[in-house]
Design a protein around this motif. Sequence first.
Motif, PDB file in Angstrom:
ATOM      1  N   LYS A  52      33.085 -21.082 -26.906  1.00  0.00           N
ATOM      2  CA  LYS A  52      33.628 -20.110 -25.960  1.00  0.00           C
ATOM      3  C   LYS A  52      33.200 -18.723 -26.415  1.00  0.00           C
ATOM      4  N   GLU A  53      32.914 -17.862 -25.454  1.00  0.00           N
ATOM      5  CA  GLU A  53      32.600 -16.476 -25.783  1.00  0.00           C
ATOM      6  C   GLU A  53      33.901 -15.715 -25.955  1.00  0.00           C
ATOM      7  N   VAL A  54      34.074 -15.123 -27.136  1.00  0.00           N
ATOM      8  CA  VAL A  54      35.284 -14.367 -27.467  1.00  0.00           C
ATOM      9  C   VAL A  54      34.843 -12.991 -27.949  1.00  0.00           C
ATOM     10  N   GLY A  55      35.190 -11.971 -27.206  1.00  0.00           N
ATOM     11  CA  GLY A  55      34.825 -10.607 -27.602  1.00  0.00           C
ATOM     12  C   GLY A  55      33.328 -10.384 -27.696  1.00  0.00           C
ATOM     13  N   GLY A  56      32.574 -11.011 -26.809  1.00  0.00           N
ATOM     14  CA  GLY A  56      31.122 -10.855 -26.808  1.00  0.00           C
ATOM     15  C   GLY A  56      30.380 -11.714 -27.811  1.00  0.00           C
ATOM     16  N   VAL A  57      31.100 -12.539 -28.568  1.00  0.00           N
ATOM     17  CA  VAL A  57      30.497 -13.416 -29.567  1.00  0.00           C
ATOM     18  C   VAL A  57      30.825 -14.864 -29.212  1.00  0.00           C
ATOM     19  N   VAL A  58      29.819 -15.728 -29.246  1.00  0.00           N
ATOM     20  CA  VAL A  58      30.048 -17.146 -28.965  1.00  0.00           C
ATOM     21  C   VAL A  58      30.594 -17.816 -30.227  1.00  0.00           C
ATOM     22  N   LYS A  59      31.790 -18.362 -30.116  1.00  0.00           N
ATOM     23  CA  LYS A  59      32.432 -19.093 -31.217  1.00  0.00           C
ATOM     24  C   LYS A  59      32.227 -20.581 -30.972  1.00  0.00           C
ATOM     25  N   GLU A  60      32.020 -21.342 -32.041  1.00  0.00           N
ATOM     26  CA  GLU A  60      31.815 -22.784 -31.932  1.00  0.00           C
ATOM     27  C   GLU A  60      32.700 -23.543 -32.906  1.00  0.00           C
ATOM     28  N   HIS A  61      33.124 -24.715 -32.459  1.00  0.00           N
ATOM     29  CA  HIS A  61      33.839 -25.652 -33.327  1.00  0.00           C
ATOM     30  C   HIS A  61      33.160 -27.005 -33.171  1.00  0.00           C
ATOM     31  N   LYS A  62      32.556 -27.501 -34.244  1.00  0.00           N
ATOM     32  CA  LYS A  62      31.885 -28.801 -34.216  1.00  0.00           C
ATOM     33  C   LYS A  62      32.868 -29.869 -34.675  1.00  0.00           C
ATOM     34  N   PHE A  63      32.798 -31.025 -34.019  1.00  0.00           N
ATOM     35  CA  PHE A  63      33.673 -32.125 -34.417  1.00  0.00           C
ATOM     36  C   PHE A  63      32.897 -33.430 -34.473  1.00  0.00           C
ATOM     37  N   ILE A  64      33.296 -34.284 -35.398  1.00  0.00           N
ATOM     38  CA  ILE A  64      32.757 -35.636 -35.534  1.00  0.00           C
ATOM     39  C   ILE A  64      33.947 -36.562 -35.696  1.00  0.00           C
ATOM     40  N   ARG A  65      33.934 -37.660 -34.993  1.00  0.00           N
ATOM     41  CA  ARG A  65      34.994 -38.653 -35.102  1.00  0.00           C
ATOM     42  C   ARG A  65      34.389 -39.966 -35.598  1.00  0.00           C
ATOM     43  N   VAL A  76      28.969 -40.535 -25.248  1.00  0.00           N
ATOM     44  CA  VAL A  76      28.989 -39.243 -24.553  1.00  0.00           C
ATOM     45  C   VAL A  76      30.336 -39.042 -23.870  1.00  0.00           C
ATOM     46  N   ASP A  77      30.788 -40.052 -23.139  1.00  0.00           N
ATOM     47  CA  ASP A  77      32.070 -39.946 -22.424  1.00  0.00           C
ATOM     48  C   ASP A  77      33.227 -39.674 -23.384  1.00  0.00           C
ATOM     49  N   ILE A  78      33.279 -40.381 -24.480  1.00  0.00           N
ATOM     50  CA  ILE A  78      34.369 -40.194 -25.441  1.00  0.00           C
ATOM     51  C   ILE A  78      34.250 -38.841 -26.130  1.00  0.00           C
ATOM     52  N   SER A  79      33.042 -38.392 -26.421  1.00  0.00           N
ATOM     53  CA  SER A  79      32.850 -37.072 -27.032  1.00  0.00           C
ATOM     54  C   SER A  79      33.383 -35.972 -26.118  1.00  0.00           C
ATOM     55  N   ILE A  80      33.125 -36.084 -24.822  1.00  0.00           N
ATOM     56  CA  ILE A  80      33.630 -35.105 -23.854  1.00  0.00           C
ATOM     57  C   ILE A  80      35.156 -35.165 -23.815  1.00  0.00           C
ATOM     58  N   ARG A  81      35.714 -36.366 -23.770  1.00  0.00           N
ATOM     59  CA  ARG A  81      37.183 -36.509 -23.754  1.00  0.00           C
ATOM     60  C   ARG A  81      37.829 -35.925 -25.003  1.00  0.00           C
ATOM     61  N   LYS A  82      37.225 -36.162 -26.165  1.00  0.00           N
ATOM     62  CA  LYS A  82      37.766 -35.614 -27.418  1.00  0.00           C
ATOM     63  C   LYS A  82      37.700 -34.089 -27.406  1.00  0.00           C
ATOM     64  N   GLY A  83      36.618 -33.529 -26.868  1.00  0.00           N
ATOM     65  CA  GLY A  83      36.501 -32.081 -26.766  1.00  0.00           C
ATOM     66  C   GLY A  83      37.571 -31.491 -25.864  1.00  0.00           C
ATOM     67  N   ILE A  84      37.801 -32.127 -24.723  1.00  0.00           N
ATOM     68  CA  ILE A  84      38.857 -31.682 -23.805  1.00  0.00           C
ATOM     69  C   ILE A  84      40.216 -31.765 -24.487  1.00  0.00           C
ATOM     70  N   GLN A  85      40.448 -32.832 -25.221  1.00  0.00           N
ATOM     71  CA  GLN A  85      41.711 -33.000 -25.947  1.00  0.00           C
ATOM     72  C   GLN A  85      41.908 -31.867 -26.959  1.00  0.00           C
ATOM     73  N   LEU A  86      40.858 -31.498 -27.679  1.00  0.00           N
ATOM     74  CA  LEU A  86      40.952 -30.397 -28.640  1.00  0.00           C
ATOM     75  C   LEU A  86      41.303 -29.083 -27.934  1.00  0.00           C
ATOM     76  N   VAL A  87      40.676 -28.825 -26.793  1.00  0.00           N
ATOM     77  CA  VAL A  87      40.950 -27.603 -26.036  1.00  0.00           C
ATOM     78  C   VAL A  87      42.397 -27.598 -25.558  1.00  0.00           C
ATOM     79  N   GLU A  88      42.856 -28.723 -25.035  1.00  0.00           N
ATOM     80  CA  GLU A  88      44.231 -28.818 -24.531  1.00  0.00           C
ATOM     81  C   GLU A  88      45.256 -28.614 -25.650  1.00  0.00           C
ATOM     82  N   GLU A  89      44.989 -29.190 -26.815  1.00  0.00           N
ATOM     83  CA  GLU A  89      45.950 -29.131 -27.917  1.00  0.00           C
ATOM     84  C   GLU A  89      45.907 -27.812 -28.687  1.00  0.00           C
ATOM     85  N   GLN A  90      44.705 -27.240 -28.880  1.00  0.00           N
ATOM     86  CA  GLN A  90      44.574 -26.099 -29.785  1.00  0.00           C
ATOM     87  C   GLN A  90      44.067 -24.818 -29.121  1.00  0.00           C
TER      88      GLN A  90
END
Length: 96
Positions: A52-65, A76-90
Amino acid sequence: MSFLKRLFGGGGSEEGTAEAQTAKQVEHNGFTISATPFKAEGQYQTCGVVSKEVGGVVKEHKFIRADRFAGLDDAVDISIRKGIQLVEEQGEKLFG
């Protein structure tokens, strides 16, 4: 000896490379979620990036399950779902 080479990055195998290709991207609540599963031990491992771009800087969070799948589409489908879950929770706490 080949086990030690792979363990410390000396192996020539394409599996588990750090340069994962983006297989799919989606937008969710202002975040970009990229699925980047990689091949590990003959299967595809769940992996992705939430950004996500925050204050003009792109921030990244990499995850591996630990989840692995025989087919790339499932990973691919599960990776997208896990990413959505991270956004919803955090939300933006992912970057802090």
